[in-house]
Design an enzyme around this catalytic site. Sequence first.
Site, short mmCIF file in Angstrom:
data_model
loop_
_atom_site.label_atom_id
_atom_site.label_comp_id
_atom_site.label_asym_id
_atom_site.label_seq_id
_atom_site.Cartn_x
_atom_site.Cartn_y
_atom_site.Cartn_z
N SER A 94 5.18 -0.59 9.39
CA SER A 94 6.14 -1.12 8.62
C SER A 94 6.72 0.01 7.65
CB SER A 94 5.76 -2.11 7.33
OG SER A 94 6.68 -2.62 6.60
N HIS A 108 14.71 -0.70 5.76
CA HIS A 108 13.43 -1.22 6.17
C HIS A 108 13.47 -1.50 7.50
CE1 HIS A 108 11.33 -5.08 6.98
NE2 HIS A 108 10.51 -4.57 6.42
N ASN A 110 10.17 -3.09 10.47
CA ASN A 110 8.87 -3.42 10.55
C ASN A 110 8.73 -4.22 12.29
OD1 ASN A 110 7.19 -6.25 10.53
ND2 ASN A 110 6.00 -4.69 9.44
N HIS A 147 24.46 -2.13 12.66
CA HIS A 147 24.57 -3.75 13.47
C HIS A 147 24.65 -3.33 14.84
CE1 HIS A 147 24.04 -6.67 10.18
NE2 HIS A 147 24.77 -5.90 9.55
N ARG A 262 -4.78 -3.52 1.48
CA ARG A 262 -4.98 -2.12 0.48
C ARG A 262 -3.69 -2.22 -0.17
NH1 ARG A 262 -3.60 3.21 0.69
NH2 ARG A 262 -5.22 4.61 -0.46
#
Length: 303
Positions: A94, A108, A110, A147, A262
């Site tokens: 991520s 971002h 992930n 995109h 964490r």
Amino acid sequence: MTDFIEPAAVKDYLLGLQSRIVEALERIDGKPFLRDSWLRPEGGGGISRLLEEGNVLERGGVGFSHVTGKNLPPSAAANRPEIAGRNWEAMGVSLVLHPRNPYAPTVHMNVRFFIAQAEGEAPVWWFGGGMDLTPYYGFEEDVRHFHRSCRDALAPFGEELHPRFKQWCDDYFYLKHRKEARGVGGIFFDDFNAPGFAQSFAMMQSVGDHFLPAYLPLLEKRREMPYGERERDFQAYRRGRYVEFNLVFDRGTLFGLQSGGRTESILMSMPPLVKWRYDWHPAPGTPEAALATDFLPHRDWLA
């Protein structure tokens, strides 16, 4: 024939992906990423790669985690009662990148894998992930490129995936309390396993592999654009929306915190400088106003 599930192969790919992305970002920024390996008392651990106060990235985090356990947190088991009480493992990469220049967008990405097993029963597994773009100042060519890259990542696996995963992204990265999108979207998927392990894994890899070509050209293009205090101020204001989404709605953040993950690694996605204002609105006709009127409303950027 039962599809052969290979968590070790997924882990190898994810570790390699983290390394490739960090190496590419270090070449652009000129500063090295901190490497922080950690262990989770309940099982598993990870490697957090972090850059703060870089030349290009004000903050960037690229994390790998592989955590295991016996009791799933509520955020994971709520919609899948069949996995309650099973041994589970979750692994993923991520990242969130917050450039210094307000004309360069936050991004971002992930990709992740989850499997829950119980003796004598078939394992329950799926892949998830995606990527989405959060500009502060909009450039149509940048958004279309991003995109287009998302569409290209999914194209080999069925033409129906991109419109479905784009819509999923639009629906997911949405601040319901403000009735506005977090950014200009991208793709998002979860619980993906229908084509079997090999095809599902290949699709997840394609999403991971398309991240750098989707984002680096935008960062390279915008990193040197001149800006002033006005742009930095608006960037900090809009970053507040990013914080609101991550702390209120993001399932990954909730899973990490509820599963005893964490905290430093879970929250390294947060921007370093943020502002909130009471009922502030940009003046009509300004580039700041154009973000809300021309870019945040959901639309088909490839039409």
